[in-house]
Design an enzyme around this catalytic site. Structure first.
Site, PDB file in Angstrom:
ATOM      1  N   TYR A 213     -61.513 -42.691  10.876  1.00  0.00           N
ATOM      2  CA  TYR A 213     -60.723 -41.957   9.889  1.00  0.00           C
ATOM      3  C   TYR A 213     -60.506 -42.833   8.656  1.00  0.00           C
ATOM      4  CZ  TYR A 213     -59.488 -38.537  13.530  1.00  0.00           C
ATOM      5  OH  TYR A 213     -59.525 -37.592  14.508  1.00  0.00           O
TER       6      TYR A 213
ATOM      7  N   SER B  79     -56.369 -29.378  15.564  1.00  0.00           N
ATOM      8  CA  SER B  79     -56.417 -28.163  14.734  1.00  0.00           C
ATOM      9  C   SER B  79     -55.770 -26.975  15.451  1.00  0.00           C
ATOM     10  CB  SER B  79     -57.866 -27.828  14.355  1.00  0.00           C
ATOM     11  OG  SER B  79     -57.912 -26.967  13.244  1.00  0.00           O
TER      12      SER B  79
ATOM     13  N   SER C 123     -50.837 -20.708   9.740  1.00  0.00           N
ATOM     14  CA  SER C 123     -49.553 -20.847   9.040  1.00  0.00           C
ATOM     15  C   SER C 123     -49.325 -19.701   8.063  1.00  0.00           C
ATOM     16  CB  SER C 123     -49.500 -22.174   8.278  1.00  0.00           C
ATOM     17  OG  SER C 123     -50.352 -22.130   7.137  1.00  0.00           O
TER      18      SER C 123
END
Length: 337
Positions: free
Chosen positions: A55, A205, A213
């Protein structure tokens, strides 16, 4: 926050995915903001933090995300469970007088330096590789457990047959696959296998890259650089429109429970499976605390059954799937764009 088990590891029932502080969602925050966000999550009851050695490798050096997390939790390291992930290829050790164990340990030691710790609680194989036998990786992970360098190990984006072969060599504590109301493949075999073998499931996820959302619309503009959401199937304009019935259901329950759409989507999976520990990811402090607040939203059995029935009548448009090798992964595809 209530606790759950990933194998022998006890964690908060909702964890925190930290990737967004380094890449994947456009412009990254200032380091101080990211560290503050992680500490606020801890203050809110989160004890489970997820990162990976890769990352940040697009915009920064590898390990950028691990270093942020290490700085953030250093003062309370013993109170939290840290998970990081290994990305390894045969080229790193074949023909170089190294074993898979040697190469894996080299990766782990670098991650521990980044995380400012002398052990990792949960160490995942980030993606399987066609050139690495999963039994050999399981054996290497077992040796690292015996060395006292990791407490448990896991697999990410894996099929059940691969999981079973690994678990037969060294018991697996957690599977980190994609899972949400619009990505439910794991319900067929991964969840049943994990429930039967005391393995935790860690959905990444879980809010479908923000779709669930309700804040992502056909008008949403994603960043031109380093934004994975441009390639998420459910976030194409056509699929956002086609999947609106799912959002309508979420809004109905959110109003009933005085909650948000995202909180209902997380409460749904917490109610459904006792071994699930979602790790929603965000780079926004407000969203992070909102997601953790889903632990305070409890669906009754009747509400859950009605929600399941309503979702069962919806057709999901856009599908990614949870089985990805290193050679055939969503991550590789979108980074090449």
């Amino acid at each position: 926050m209530n606790k759950r088990k990933l194998g022998k590891l006890e964690v908060s029932e909702i964890g925190m995915g930290c990737m967004g502080f380094s890449h994947g969602y456009g412009q990254v925050p200032e380091e101080a903001y990211s560290i503050e966000a992680i500490r606020k999550a801890h203050d809110a009851g989160c004890t489970f933090f997820d990162t990976a050695e890769t990352y940040g490798s697009d915009l920064f050096s590898p390990g950028h995300n691990e270093r942020i997390l290490g700085k953030a939790v250093e003062a309370f390291r013993k109170d939290v469970v840290l998970a990081t992930k290994l990305l390894i290829t045969p080229e790193e050790y074949v023909g170089k007088c190294l074993t898979l164990y040697d190469a894996t340990r080299k990766h782990l030691e670098e991650s521990m330096r980044n995380l400012r710790t002398d052990y990792v609680d949960l160490y995942y194989m980030h993606r399987t590789h066609d050139g690495i036998a999963i039994e050999d990786m399981a054996d290497a992970m077992g040796r690292l457990i015996n060395d006292g360098l990791i407490r448990d190990w896991g697999l990410s984006q894996v099929a059940v047959d691969t999981l079973q072969r690994a678990n037969d060599v060294t018991p697996v504590s957690a599977v980190q696959n994609i899972y949400s109301m619009v990505e439910r493949d794991m319900e067929k075999d991964i969840f049943p296998y994990c429930l039967a073998h005391n393995i935790g499931v860690v959905p990444f996820s879980p809010i479908a890259s923000g779709f669930l959302s309700g804040k992502v619309t056909t008008e949403t503009k994603f960043a031109d650089v380093d934004d994975a959401r441009k390639y998420v199937p459910q976030l194409s304009k056509d699929n956002i429109q086609a999947n609106q019935p799912i959002l309508d259901i979420l809004r109905e329950y959110a109003a009933k429970k005085n909650a948000t759409n995202a909180q209902i989507s997380l409460a749904w999976m917490l109610h459904k499976y006792p071994n699930v520990v979602p790790i929603p990811g965000s780079k926004n402090q407000e969203r992070i605390l909102e997601n953790l607040g889903a632990a305070n939203v409890e669906l009754t059995d009747d509400e859950f059954e009605a929600l399941e029935e309503a979702l069962g009548k919806c057709t999901v448009h856009g599908h990614r799937g949870h089985v990805e090798s290193l050679q055939n992964s969503f991550g590789n595809n979108w980074k090449k764009k």
